[in-house]
Design an enzyme around this catalytic site. Structure first.
Site, mmCIF file in Angstrom:
data_model
loop_
_atom_site.group_PDB
_atom_site.id
_atom_site.type_symbol
_atom_site.label_atom_id
_atom_site.label_comp_id
_atom_site.label_asym_id
_atom_site.label_seq_id
_atom_site.Cartn_x
_atom_site.Cartn_y
_atom_site.Cartn_z
ATOM 1 C CB CYS A 131 -0.940 -0.013 1.199
ATOM 2 S SG CYS A 131 -0.247 -0.739 2.689
ATOM 3 C CG HIS A 258 -0.386 3.862 4.247
ATOM 4 N ND1 HIS A 258 -1.038 3.660 5.436
ATOM 5 C CD2 HIS A 258 0.028 2.633 3.827
ATOM 6 C CE1 HIS A 258 -1.020 2.363 5.737
ATOM 7 N NE2 HIS A 258 -0.386 1.723 4.777
HETATM 8 N N1 LIG Z 1 -4.678 -3.504 4.952
HETATM 9 C C1 LIG Z 1 -4.016 -2.878 3.985
HETATM 10 O O1 LIG Z 1 -3.865 -1.638 3.984
HETATM 11 C C2 LIG Z 1 -3.388 -3.665 2.860
HETATM 12 C C3 LIG Z 1 -2.859 -2.963 1.779
HETATM 13 C C4 LIG Z 1 -2.233 -3.673 0.738
HETATM 14 C C5 LIG Z 1 -2.169 -5.048 0.805
HETATM 15 N N2 LIG Z 1 -2.696 -5.698 1.868
HETATM 16 C C6 LIG Z 1 -2.627 -7.150 1.879
HETATM 17 O O2 LIG Z 1 -3.944 -7.672 1.673
HETATM 18 C C7 LIG Z 1 -4.075 -8.910 2.365
HETATM 19 C C8 LIG Z 1 -5.303 -8.832 3.280
HETATM 20 O O3 LIG Z 1 -5.091 -7.795 4.236
HETATM 21 P P1 LIG Z 1 -6.214 -7.257 5.238
HETATM 22 O O4 LIG Z 1 -5.645 -6.012 5.777
HETATM 23 O O5 LIG Z 1 -7.547 -7.231 4.591
HETATM 24 O O6 LIG Z 1 -6.189 -8.394 6.381
HETATM 25 P P2 LIG Z 1 -7.326 -8.792 7.426
HETATM 26 O O7 LIG Z 1 -8.246 -7.669 7.676
HETATM 27 O O8 LIG Z 1 -6.602 -9.384 8.571
HETATM 28 O O9 LIG Z 1 -8.146 -9.956 6.660
HETATM 29 C C9 LIG Z 1 -7.556 -11.216 6.389
HETATM 30 C C10 LIG Z 1 -8.508 -12.082 5.575
HETATM 31 O O10 LIG Z 1 -7.829 -13.325 5.347
HETATM 32 C C11 LIG Z 1 -8.693 -14.403 5.744
HETATM 33 N N3 LIG Z 1 -7.886 -15.515 6.246
HETATM 34 C C12 LIG Z 1 -6.957 -15.495 7.230
HETATM 35 N N4 LIG Z 1 -6.425 -16.727 7.401
HETATM 36 C C13 LIG Z 1 -7.059 -17.535 6.503
HETATM 37 C C14 LIG Z 1 -6.969 -18.918 6.194
HETATM 38 N N5 LIG Z 1 -6.119 -19.735 6.830
HETATM 39 N N6 LIG Z 1 -7.776 -19.415 5.218
HETATM 40 C C15 LIG Z 1 -8.633 -18.622 4.562
HETATM 41 N N7 LIG Z 1 -8.778 -17.296 4.814
HETATM 42 C C16 LIG Z 1 -7.993 -16.763 5.777
HETATM 43 C C17 LIG Z 1 -9.551 -13.804 6.851
HETATM 44 O O11 LIG Z 1 -10.704 -14.586 6.960
HETATM 45 P P3 LIG Z 1 -11.410 -14.812 8.402
HETATM 46 O O12 LIG Z 1 -12.146 -13.529 8.703
HETATM 47 O O13 LIG Z 1 -12.331 -15.964 8.127
HETATM 48 O O14 LIG Z 1 -10.323 -15.096 9.381
HETATM 49 C C18 LIG Z 1 -9.819 -12.405 6.265
HETATM 50 O O15 LIG Z 1 -10.852 -12.478 5.303
HETATM 51 C C19 LIG Z 1 -2.748 -9.141 3.085
HETATM 52 O O16 LIG Z 1 -1.900 -9.917 2.281
HETATM 53 C C20 LIG Z 1 -2.177 -7.742 3.210
HETATM 54 O O17 LIG Z 1 -0.767 -7.731 3.305
HETATM 55 C C21 LIG Z 1 -3.325 -5.051 2.890
#
Ligand SMILES: NC(=O)c1ccc[n+]([C@@H]2O[C@H](COP(=O)([O-])OP(=O)(O)OC[C@H]3O[C@@H](n4cnc5c(N)ncnc54)[C@H](OP(=O)(O)O)[C@@H]3O)[C@@H](O)[C@H]2O)c1
Length: 354
Positions: A131, A258
């Site tokens: 991001c 950010h």
């Molecule tokens: N947040 C940001 O600003 C941002 C920006 C760029 C990229 N990213 C990337 O985007 C991705 C998601 O980030 P996020 O911030 O949305 O994270 P998050 O809010 O923690 O959400 C994680 C997601 O992954 C699922 N998950 C976790 N463990 C799993 C498993 N073993 N099997 C299947 N599903 C699973 C969770 O499902 P449950 O609810 O069922 O646990 C939830 O839907 C990451 O790789 C992160 O690095 C994030």
């Protein structure tokens, strides 16, 4: 291909997944089925995509049957395991984790810089950059084309939601706790004493009334993973393998958005006026730069915006061919979901024209 393509959001319950659902709902007519996938913990829940209520399915190999494009919004290690499973079924995967980004056989795509890269994906996988990098790219791509980018030095001010739902919830919990306390933060140790060890996760230290100069994990020589991502991913997307980058990434008590202070040096002469002209026409960039009127980019104004906000443009005093500026990007929009949607749009057009 005459039918509409089917799309999956894998990680639909996360903070990025929530924005993905909203953005897909806004272009719902472009797609056939929309499938929502998360962990077994969430299976059976119903989530909205616009007017529709869709049942969340657990992540399995079979859940990708019939899917054409899948947005992966999962932790790194889960993506590492499951992206190849989906790709082996012929699904085009757009992955937001860090796992595949620097793989030479995986394009790292930002529409404003290298849209043509989506079509060369030998593994069936396209990566979305982190991001922090994505907030910079539309501005850097436009300035590079006009003046030739040689180097940049970046300091970031990153929101709690960059750490997912756990990070966002941790910040709100800490804010509630310090808001109830008297004179908190006026004496050394107040915040630590109030919040204690329990509030060190997930940032390594309390974030309320604090800034934490560590984003990501520790890497060699004192760098963090996030700082190295800004360098390596910027080089790859911009096609500038020799770009000189120095970066310090800092977490701040902001919910979404950010910010980055950038010092950029160019091959050719650059002026504030010329840069403003370039940025005013640059795709994905909103020029927010009227200092006399008190107008400059801030996260509270950048949230939910498609464009990244750039302002505080200044000619460097002590460096030739250089500019200083401030960039704000919504980490959940251009920094994650929006970029992935834009990439999917390029892939959809390609597949539909076959
Ligand atoms: N947040 C940001 O600003 C941002 C920006 C760029 C990229 N990213 C990337 O985007 C991705 C998601 O980030 P996020 O911030 O949305 O994270 P998050 O809010 O923690 O959400 C994680 C997601 O992954 C699922 N998950 C976790 N463990 C799993 C498993 N073993 N099997 C299947 N599903 C699973 C969770 O499902 P449950 O609810 O069922 O646990 C939830 O839907 C990451 O790789 C992160 O690095 C994030």
């Amino acid at each position: 291909m005459s039918r509409k393509l089917n799309v999956a959001i894998v990680g639909a319950t996360g903070v990025v997944g929530g924005i993905m659902r909203r953005l897909i709902a806004a272009e719902r007519d472009n797609w056939g089925e929309v499938r929502l996938i998360a962990s077994a913990r969430s299976a059976g829940k119903h989530l909205s995509v616009g007017e529709e209520s869709i049942e969340v399915q657990a992540l399995t190999a079979e859940v990708f049957d019939g899917i054409d494009i899948a947005h992966f919004d999962l932790p790194d290690e889960v993506s590492a395991e499951w992206v190849p499973v989906a790709a082996a079924k012929g699904v085009v995967v757009i992955d937001k984790s860090a796992h595949f980004r620097m793989d030479p056989e995986v394009p790292l795509v930002c529409r404003e810089a290298n849209p043509e890269a989506v079509h060369d994906r030998p593994k069936g996988v396209i990566a979305n950059a982190n991001c922090t990098t994505l907030a910079l790219i539309p501005t850097l791509a436009a300035l590079d084309e006009a003046f030739g980018l040689v180097s940049m030095s970046v300091a970031s001010y990153q929101a709690a939601s960059g750490s997912g739902k756990e990070g966002l919830e941790a910040l709100y919990e800490q804010i509630a706790k310090v808001a109830d306390a008297d004179r908190i933060g006026t004496e050394t140790g107040d915040v630590r004493a109030l919040l204690g060890e329990d509030f060190n996760a997930p940032f390594g230290a309390p974030l309320a009334l604090n800034v934490v100069p560590k984003v990501g994990g520790w890497r060699e020589d004192g760098w963090t993973s996030e700082e190295l991502k800004v360098r390596n991913e910027s080089r790859k997307i911009l096609g500038l393998p020799d770009l000189k980058v120095a970066s310090t990434c800092v977490r701040v008590p902001v919910a979404v958005g950010h910010s980055q202070a950038v010092h950029a040096m160019f091959e050719r002469e650059v002026s504030v006026e010329a840069a403003r002209r370039v940025l005013a026409d640059a795709p994905g960039v909103d020029l927010v730069d009227d200092p006399d009127a008190g107008v400059y980019p801030m996260p509270i104004d950048g949230v939910g915006k498609s464009g990244t906000q750039v302002g505080r443009l200044r000619q460097s005093i002590d460096f030739p061919n250089s500019l200083e500026f401030f960039v704000v990007g919504d980490n959940l929009m251009k920094g994650a979901a929006l970029n992935s949607i834009e990439t999917a749009d390029l892939v959809r057009r390609e597949l539909e024209n076959r």
